[in-house]
Design a protein around this motif. Structure first.
Motif, short mmCIF file in Angstrom:
data_model
loop_
_atom_site.label_atom_id
_atom_site.label_comp_id
_atom_site.label_asym_id
_atom_site.label_seq_id
_atom_site.Cartn_x
_atom_site.Cartn_y
_atom_site.Cartn_z
N ALA A 87 53.05 42.49 54.61
CA ALA A 87 52.17 41.38 54.19
C ALA A 87 51.30 41.83 53.01
N SER A 121 53.66 34.30 51.16
CA SER A 121 55.12 34.36 51.08
C SER A 121 55.74 33.05 51.57
N LEU A 132 59.39 39.21 55.39
CA LEU A 132 58.19 38.38 55.21
C LEU A 132 58.38 37.00 55.85
N ALA A 133 57.28 36.31 56.10
CA ALA A 133 57.37 34.93 56.59
C ALA A 133 57.93 34.08 55.46
N MET A 189 51.27 36.74 54.46
CA MET A 189 52.36 35.90 55.00
C MET A 189 52.15 34.42 54.63
N TYR A 247 54.36 44.91 59.97
CA TYR A 247 54.02 43.52 59.61
C TYR A 247 52.87 43.49 58.59
#
Ligand code: NZQ
Ligand code: ZN
Length: 389
Positions: free
Chosen positions: A195, A290, A345-346, A287, A191
């Motif tokens: 990020a 994104s 990604l978010a 994040m 994660y």
């Protein structure tokens, strides 16, 4: 290249496997009282802490510690650190961690001898330091922000719901040296790795999507983006791939060490939108970027169409034959979207904890920048957040 500039980056870098031993060359240049600054404990788990402490001892330093610097460091944590550094009569500050630890240490550097409130002085009035600043060194463990070779320091004020970055003009705020061992980043969770990759990519975009002139900086930016896309795809499948991770680390530094902004205006609106989300949700920096990027870039595309076409062709390999400029530009953003999804990604602010009820507050917390293809008004900011839900 239309703009005039001066360029100086005084940070000395030591890059590569086992580069920590260069700390032995640097430490003798500074006084005896060192404050070691680090985060929530990752450096204790992966052994970096022990290695750094051993070198500090071997160099006969008198060490105090500021531990627990959180991601998105807060102003209250800064006040706490100022007391520790003052009590220790610090001569030198050593940051061991990611962008949060490096940023925090730079903010500390300009605050220890400051007799005004650092939040008001540096983050509300955006003043330069008028006091003595303490020298900072950095051992980087997380890749993304470029903090290892720039004068940026982002601090969050949770009570005011503001997250604000100050990029100091004073070169003394830049780290005197930074040690970049790509192997140190191999313990990052997926994660955080992705990020950081998106943070790098967006730093380049923020400096690329501006201006109409033919500019060397834009060609450098395209090369960096292509390298990043290539290495990110390898690292996403094989996180332990040293070659890919080392390229990503080096790209991160060049993405935000002032070079590719030379001679041009820059945008930074995605970062302003993302920082507002960060102030409200405390989400991971990359994040937050994104989650708002696609809505923003689709919104400004008509105002910077030529550059979006160039981005599609030169970065994403879109074939423009037989297509309108609008189609080519949209294909470029579609390719970017599928890469972002591939990394995991978010893709919206809801998954970061934001909701519709926050949008007015988010808009209030978003600074409006002047350097991109469109100076947004408040209603456009609200619209972009709504599209990012
Ligand atoms: O706190 P620890 O336990 O060390 O864990 C950290 C943290 O939870 C962990 N981590 C770091 N290195 C690790 C590791 N975990 C395992 N192995 C390792 N080797 O990663 C988490 C995130 O660390 P953080 O430092 O918060 O990440 P990042 O480097 O993305 O920094 C984010 C901060 O930098 C600011 C952001 O706003 C945010 O506050 N930025 C600074 C900029 C600058 N100076 O120019 C520009 C950027 O746009 C950004 O705004
Ligand atoms: Zn960033």
């Amino acid at each position: 290249m239309l703009g005039n500039f001066s360029y100086c980056n005084p940070t000395k870098l030591y890059f590569g496997a086992d580069s920590l031993h260069y700390l032995n060359d640097e430490l003798p240049k500074y006084g005896k009282n060192v404050v070691l600054v680090y985060g929530g404990g990752s450096i204790k788990k992966n052994g970096i802490y022990d290695k750094v402490v051993e070198i500090l001892k071997a160099n006969d330093k008198n060490v105090a510690e500021i531990a627990g610097v959180m991601p998105n460091p807060t102003i209250d944590k800064l006040y706490e650190g100022i007391e520790i550094a003052r009590a220790h009569r610090a001569d030198f500050l050593l940051a061991v961690g990611g962008g949060s630890v490096c940023d925090y240490t730079k903010a500390l550097s300009v605050s220890v001898h400051c007799d005004e409130d650092p939040w008001d002085k540096y983050y509300i009035r955006f003043e330069e330091p008028t006091c003595e600043t303490l020298p900072v060194g950095c051992v980087l463990t997380m890749v993304g922000t470029g903090s290892e070779m720039n004068a940026g320091a982002v601090i969050t004020n949770p009570k005011a719901k503001l997250k604000i970055g100050h990029v100091f003009a004073d070169e003394k705020v830049m780290p005197r040296f930074s040690i970049l061992d790509p192997a140190y980043t191999l313990t990052l969770p997926h994660y955080q790795m992705v990020a950081g990759i998106y943070d790098i990519f967006n730093h380049i975009c923020e400096q690329y999507f501006s201006g109409e002139d033919d500019n060397t900086s834009d060609y450098l930016a395209e090369g960096l983006m292509r390298s990043l896309l290539h290495s990110s795809r390898i690292a996403n499948k094989d996180m332990q791939n040293y070659e890919a991770r080392s390229n990503i680390m080096w790209t991160a530094t060049w993405a935000l060490n002032t070079l590719i902004a030379c001679g041009k205006s820059t945008d930074w609106e995605v970062h302003m939108l993302g920082q507002a989300v960060g102030a409200y949700t405390d989400a991971t920096h990359g994040m937050t970027l994104s989650a708002v990027s696609l809505a923003y870039y689709r919104h400004i595309l008509p105002y910077g169409l030529k550059k979006f076409v160039r981005f599609a062709v030169n970065v994403w390999g879109v074939d423009p034959a037989g297509k309108t400029d609008e189609q080519v530009a949209q294909e470029g953003l579609a390719a970017m979207e599928s890469w972002m999804k591939e990394l995991g990604l978010a893709m919206n602010i809801t998954e970061l904890g934001a909701d519709a009820g926050m949008i007015e507050g988010l808009a209030d917390a978003t600074l409006i920048m002047q350097g991109g293809y469109k100076v947004l008004d408040r209603s456009e900011i609200v619209e972009i957040f709504q599209e990012s839900l």
